[in-house]
Motif scaffolding. Structure first.
Motif, PDB file in Angstrom:
ATOM      1  N   GLN A  42      14.815 -31.306 -10.155  1.00  0.00           N
ATOM      2  CA  GLN A  42      15.148 -29.952  -9.725  1.00  0.00           C
ATOM      3  C   GLN A  42      13.934 -29.041  -9.788  1.00  0.00           C
ATOM      4  N   TYR A  43      13.115 -29.209 -10.828  1.00  0.00           N
ATOM      5  CA  TYR A  43      11.896 -28.407 -10.967  1.00  0.00           C
ATOM      6  C   TYR A  43      10.984 -28.630  -9.761  1.00  0.00           C
ATOM      7  N   ILE A  44      10.756 -29.904  -9.423  1.00  0.00           N
ATOM      8  CA  ILE A  44       9.865 -30.221  -8.298  1.00  0.00           C
ATOM      9  C   ILE A  44      10.447 -29.696  -6.995  1.00  0.00           C
ATOM     10  N   THR A  45      11.751 -29.858  -6.817  1.00  0.00           N
ATOM     11  CA  THR A  45      12.413 -29.387  -5.602  1.00  0.00           C
ATOM     12  C   THR A  45      12.262 -27.874  -5.455  1.00  0.00           C
ATOM     13  N   ASP A  46      12.509 -27.133  -6.552  1.00  0.00           N
ATOM     14  CA  ASP A  46      12.360 -25.676  -6.505  1.00  0.00           C
ATOM     15  C   ASP A  46      10.918 -25.291  -6.182  1.00  0.00           C
ATOM     16  N   TYR A  47       9.973 -26.042  -6.757  1.00  0.00           N
ATOM     17  CA  TYR A  47       8.563 -25.710  -6.524  1.00  0.00           C
ATOM     18  C   TYR A  47       8.174 -25.899  -5.061  1.00  0.00           C
ATOM     19  N   VAL A  48       8.526 -27.044  -4.486  1.00  0.00           N
ATOM     20  CA  VAL A  48       8.111 -27.287  -3.102  1.00  0.00           C
ATOM     21  C   VAL A  48       8.853 -26.389  -2.123  1.00  0.00           C
ATOM     22  N   VAL A 110       4.435 -36.629 -26.541  1.00  0.00           N
ATOM     23  CA  VAL A 110       4.673 -36.084 -25.210  1.00  0.00           C
ATOM     24  C   VAL A 110       5.465 -37.102 -24.401  1.00  0.00           C
ATOM     25  N   LYS A 111       6.078 -36.618 -23.349  1.00  0.00           N
ATOM     26  CA  LYS A 111       6.775 -37.499 -22.415  1.00  0.00           C
ATOM     27  C   LYS A 111       6.335 -37.142 -21.008  1.00  0.00           C
ATOM     28  N   THR A 112       6.092 -38.152 -20.195  1.00  0.00           N
ATOM     29  CA  THR A 112       5.666 -37.950 -18.811  1.00  0.00           C
ATOM     30  C   THR A 112       6.698 -38.557 -17.864  1.00  0.00           C
ATOM     31  N   HIS A 113       7.136 -37.750 -16.915  1.00  0.00           N
ATOM     32  CA  HIS A 113       8.061 -38.201 -15.875  1.00  0.00           C
ATOM     33  C   HIS A 113       7.248 -38.411 -14.604  1.00  0.00           C
ATOM     34  N   VAL A 114       7.419 -39.536 -13.951  1.00  0.00           N
ATOM     35  CA  VAL A 114       6.678 -39.864 -12.741  1.00  0.00           C
ATOM     36  C   VAL A 114       7.671 -39.998 -11.581  1.00  0.00           C
ATOM     37  N   ILE A 115       7.487 -39.194 -10.553  1.00  0.00           N
ATOM     38  CA  ILE A 115       8.397 -39.217  -9.403  1.00  0.00           C
ATOM     39  C   ILE A 115       7.584 -39.315  -8.120  1.00  0.00           C
ATOM     40  N   HIS A 116       8.009 -40.200  -7.250  1.00  0.00           N
ATOM     41  CA  HIS A 116       7.331 -40.362  -5.969  1.00  0.00           C
ATOM     42  C   HIS A 116       7.787 -39.269  -5.009  1.00  0.00           C
ATOM     43  N   MET A 117       6.821 -38.657  -4.313  1.00  0.00           N
ATOM     44  CA  MET A 117       7.119 -37.629  -3.324  1.00  0.00           C
ATOM     45  C   MET A 117       6.825 -38.180  -1.926  1.00  0.00           C
ATOM     46  N   HIS A 118       7.846 -38.281  -1.097  1.00  0.00           N
ATOM     47  CA  HIS A 118       7.653 -38.689   0.292  1.00  0.00           C
ATOM     48  C   HIS A 118       7.217 -37.461   1.085  1.00  0.00           C
ATOM     49  N   MET A 119       6.033 -37.553   1.670  1.00  0.00           N
ATOM     50  CA  MET A 119       5.480 -36.453   2.442  1.00  0.00           C
ATOM     51  C   MET A 119       5.238 -36.907   3.878  1.00  0.00           C
ATOM     52  N   GLU A 120       5.074 -35.939   4.758  1.00  0.00           N
ATOM     53  CA  GLU A 120       4.932 -36.238   6.183  1.00  0.00           C
ATOM     54  C   GLU A 120       3.704 -37.106   6.467  1.00  0.00           C
ATOM     55  N   LYS A 121       2.556 -36.780   5.859  1.00  0.00           N
ATOM     56  CA  LYS A 121       1.319 -37.491   6.173  1.00  0.00           C
ATOM     57  C   LYS A 121       0.856 -38.407   5.049  1.00  0.00           C
ATOM     58  N   ASN A 122       0.849 -37.910   3.817  1.00  0.00           N
ATOM     59  CA  ASN A 122       0.351 -38.688   2.692  1.00  0.00           C
ATOM     60  C   ASN A 122       1.293 -38.524   1.505  1.00  0.00           C
ATOM     61  N   ASP A 123       1.817 -39.627   0.987  1.00  0.00           N
ATOM     62  CA  ASP A 123       2.726 -39.554  -0.156  1.00  0.00           C
ATOM     63  C   ASP A 123       1.967 -39.211  -1.434  1.00  0.00           C
ATOM     64  N   LEU A 124       2.714 -38.729  -2.420  1.00  0.00           N
ATOM     65  CA  LEU A 124       2.144 -38.343  -3.709  1.00  0.00           C
ATOM     66  C   LEU A 124       2.988 -38.909  -4.852  1.00  0.00           C
ATOM     67  N   GLU A 125       2.352 -39.056  -6.002  1.00  0.00           N
ATOM     68  CA  GLU A 125       3.079 -39.289  -7.251  1.00  0.00           C
ATOM     69  C   GLU A 125       2.936 -38.031  -8.096  1.00  0.00           C
ATOM     70  N   VAL A 126       4.065 -37.524  -8.601  1.00  0.00           N
ATOM     71  CA  VAL A 126       4.047 -36.350  -9.468  1.00  0.00           C
ATOM     72  C   VAL A 126       4.128 -36.809 -10.915  1.00  0.00           C
ATOM     73  N   TYR A 127       3.190 -36.350 -11.729  1.00  0.00           N
ATOM     74  CA  TYR A 127       3.202 -36.620 -13.174  1.00  0.00           C
ATOM     75  C   TYR A 127       3.537 -35.312 -13.876  1.00  0.00           C
ATOM     76  N   PHE A 128       4.714 -35.261 -14.468  1.00  0.00           N
ATOM     77  CA  PHE A 128       5.227 -34.055 -15.122  1.00  0.00           C
ATOM     78  C   PHE A 128       5.295 -34.346 -16.617  1.00  0.00           C
ATOM     79  N   THR A 129       4.407 -33.696 -17.391  1.00  0.00           N
ATOM     80  CA  THR A 129       4.289 -33.985 -18.824  1.00  0.00           C
ATOM     81  C   THR A 129       4.694 -32.776 -19.649  1.00  0.00           C
TER      82      THR A 129
END
Length: 468
Positions: A42-48, A110-129
């Protein structure tokens, strides 16, 4: 490639500051959510989507916020979109726990959450710590790393998906049909309406200038995007060529001739449509159109149920032109006399107003507009009013825009709402390109920010009981 590397360095510097800088920070007073897969998504969704940025930023450790201004946090989103294209959806998830050194041999979990972001041109991995204490969940870093393209996992698609082609239906119409002032128009309806279903609708009112039905400026088509996105939320609209676009300016033209009469005619055309709820017709005014919207509502014989004012200043239009027009051709005395005339414009006689020319128009144009002052009309009409602005509006600053409206209407809070959007320009888009003088260029059709449109739509839909 160099720009992409620079972007990643910026991400690292802004969102992965040394842990030592955070070790002595105090726990935030605001409630911080428990960071689970769901809340991180939800955090990532709100941000983008550019939503709730103040809240998202507040979840950071206090020391990070001291080093990283909120403006930099927001600017990163524009950079990401420029490099990777539109956001499609979130994909695969994983997480891991670790410890990091804070000082000497002291370490914190600490804890790190890793989520793949599907993007139009280049995909990303989000590291949220974040800190992994029972009572301390402050965010420590939020990193974007290039990733290999993957097939879209539709199980985690978010609401900001690209608009479906069948989200709206458009049909040609004519405002002032059968007269010498006919204007081509487009009515946009939500697709797949049921028999007998009626939806709210909006009349889109142009900014200053001789604009076409799409409010085209440079490469932008603001009204086209706005109409189609509104339809996707269940709201109809009408947009039409501005009278001056088709017939040019006339020497004796008033604001009523230029804008008001046609807008009222467009509202009546909507009311005649069997798919439109005639008790829920709104005006959405942009810039100059926002100033004129209260005048339109006052002339609509109760047909207008509310107003959305986008990217505008409450200051009189003559005063705005006085501040933005090059007056170098006038002598000091002439400029002083013009300034004094404008200062007392509402109190001038009609005869005096007709005897002077201002900014290429008869002074009567501006005098007549002041007799229908927008602020006074809002106070008297007491219609639901929503003041909206992009915080990166290169034509209207926040202080001159929504904050000035809030000051003018501070005693009328029961029916006036305000909203501003970080990172958005005068067209509610994420295009911040400017020329060497800092003026917007509008060289790219950046569309319109879906979050802003949905907020406007929600505000309109929440007024279902409004009827005049």
């Amino acid at each position: 490639m160099k720009r992409y590397i620079a972007l990643l360095l910026a991400v690292t510097m802004l969102f992965a500051l040394p842990v030592q800088a955070m070790a002595k920070s105090k726990k935030m007073e605001a409630d911080v959510p428990v960071w689970t897969e769901e809340t991180v998504r939800q955090y990532i969704t709100d941000y983008v989507e550019g939503g709730h940025m103040d809240t998202l930023y507040s979840y950071y450790d206090l020391q990070i916020r001291r080093y990283m201004p909120e403006s930099a946090y927001e600017k990163l989103l524009t950079e990401l979109e420029w490099m990777t294209g539109d956001f499609i959806c979130l994909g695969e998830y994983s997480s891991f726990e670790d410890q990091v050194r804070v000082s000497g041999n002291n370490r914190i979990p600490v804890k790190t959450h890793v989520i793949h972001m599907h993007m139009e041109k280049n995909d990303l991995e989000v590291y949220f710590t974040h800190k992994n204490f029972e009572d301390d969940w402050e965010v420590m870093s939020f990193e974007f790393v290039p990733a290999a393209k993957k097939d879209v996992d539709t199980g985690f698609a978010v609401d900001s998906q690209p608009q479906a082609e069948d989200a709206f239906v458009e049909s040609a119409a004519v405002v002032n049909e059968g007269t010498d002032l006919a204007l081509d128009a487009i009515i946009t309806l939500p697709a797949n309406l049921m028999d007998g279903e009626k939806v709210p609708a909006c009349v889109l009112i142009h900014d200053a200038g001789a604009l076409d039905k799409n409010a085209s400026v440079g490469a932008t088509r603001f009204f086209e995007h706005l109409a189609q996105e509104l339809a996707d939320t269940g709201i109809a609209s009408i947009r039409y060529d501005k009278r001056t676009f088709v017939y040019g300016e006339q020497a004796d033209m008033t604001v009523y001739d230029e804008v008001v009469a046609d807008a009222v005619a467009a509202a009546k055309l909507l009311a005649e449509n069997t798919a439109i709820d005639s008790d829920r017709i709104f005006v959405i005014g942009h810039g100059f159109g926002a100033l004129v919207s209260p005048y339109i509502a006052s002339e609509s014989n109760g047909l207008i149920s509310g107003m959305v004012l986008i990217g505008s200043r409450p200051e009189s239009y003559a005063r705005q032109l006085m501040e933005t027009t090059d007056l170098s051709g006038l002598s000091r005395d002439e400029a002083s006399d013009l300034n004094e005339f404008i200062r007392n414009l509402r109190r001038q006689s009609e005869e005096d107003a007709r005897s002077i020319e201002m900014f290429g128009r008869s002074g009567y144009y501006f005098w007549d507009m002041e007799q229908h002052n927008h602020v006074s009309l809002i106070m008297n009409l007491e219609l639901p009013t929503y003041v909206v602005q992009g915080r990166n509006d290169g034509e209207v600053s926040e202080n001159d825009g929504w904050r000035a409206w809030a000051e003018e209407l501070k005693h009328y809070g029961e029916f006036v709402d305000y909203q501003s959007y970080r990172g958005l320009n005068h067209m509610l888009a994420n295009d911040l390109s400017v020329d060497e003088n800092g003026q917007p260029q509008y060289l790219v059709d950046a569309g319109i920010e879906v979050t802003a449109v949905r907020d406007i739509a929600q505000w309109i839909l929440s007024r279902q009981e409004v009827a005049q």
